[in-house]
Design an enzyme around this catalytic site. Structure first.
Site, PDB file in Angstrom:
ATOM      1  N   SER A 125     -17.932  -8.928  -1.894  1.00 26.15           N
ATOM      2  CA  SER A 125     -17.658  -8.680  -0.481  1.00 26.15           C
ATOM      3  C   SER A 125     -18.479  -7.498   0.001  1.00 26.15           C
ATOM      4  O   SER A 125     -18.678  -6.523  -0.740  1.00 26.15           O
ATOM      5  CB  SER A 125     -16.169  -8.379  -0.265  1.00 26.15           C
ATOM      6  N   TYR A 140      -9.109  -2.675  -2.705  1.00 29.63           N
ATOM      7  CA  TYR A 140      -9.992  -3.835  -2.588  1.00 29.63           C
ATOM      8  C   TYR A 140     -11.446  -3.400  -2.509  1.00 29.63           C
ATOM      9  O   TYR A 140     -12.318  -3.945  -3.194  1.00 29.63           O
ATOM     10  CB  TYR A 140      -9.617  -4.658  -1.358  1.00 29.63           C
TER      11      TYR A 140
END
Length: 218
Positions: A125, A140
């Site tokens: 990501s 995250y």
């Protein structure tokens, strides 16, 4: 061509599997507990070893490390980000990627030995970028930063074996993880993501790209 996808029971993993299957490719779908799929819990080393044993001697051309978790979406600085969430997130998003690659490396090598082009696609990501901090979602972001770093270093180590490694940002997609307010749909990103993975060659190993082929900021 034989493709193995982790976390293929939903979201991006399931959509990629359908995309390749519709093109006539052989896809090995894995998930923790889904009927008709190979059982694989990427956070459980014994589960990874058991999968490798079941697939012993079977060439794999493309390994897609897609399984991931996002546990801190609604965490607040003063009360969230528990040690358990840190440990679980890294176990799945980082350690799990490495252990799956390590366990299935003989399968990828068997494919190159047979004259095939082996590759590893790691779904990461842009939220893990070191150069575009936006605050919050600390677990995250940190785990995906580590995933990107892992992919870049795997690319260096495996280049001599002829195994290409690509790292991919799928965008903010409307899935169970991405949520209903996401900017993109699976229908929009999956053809492009598959194109990037299919087109990965050893000459661009270590790349970090978006689903549409744009270079991502490291």
């Amino acid at each position: 061509m034989s493709i193995l996808i982790t976390g293929a029971n939903r979201g991006i993993g399931r959509a990629l599997a359908k995309e390749w299957q519709s093109a006539g490719e052989k896809v090995i779908q894995t998930a923790r507990n889904s009927a008709g799929m190979e059982t694989l819990d990427v956070a459980d080393p014994s589960s990874i070893k058991q999968l490798a044993k079941r697939l012993e001697g079977r060439p794999i051309s493309t390994l897609v490390c897609n399984a991931g978790v996002s546990l801190d979406k609604f965490d607040e600085m003063d009360s969230g980000y528990s040690p358990e969430h840190w440990a679980q997130s890294f176990a799945v998003n980082v350690t799990g990627v490495f252990l799956v690659v390590q366990a299935l490396l003989p399968n990828l090598q068997a494919n190159t030995d047979a004259g095939g082009a082996s590759k590893i696609a790691i779904i990461a990501s842009q939220m893990g970028s070191q150069n575009s901090p936006a605050g919050n979602r600390f677990i995250y972001r940190a785990s995906k930063a580590a995933t990107i770093n892992l992919g870049r270093n795997l690319a260096v180590s495996l280049k001599g074996d002829g195994i290409a490694v690509g790292i991919y940002h799928p965008g903010w997609v409307a899935t169970d993880m991405g949520g209903g307010s996401a900017e993109l749909t699976l229908e929009e990103i999956i053809p492009g993501l598959r194109k990037q993975i299919d087109g990965l060659t050893i000459s661009e190993t270590g790349c970090f790209k978006s689903w549409n082929g744009q270079d991502c900021v490291l």
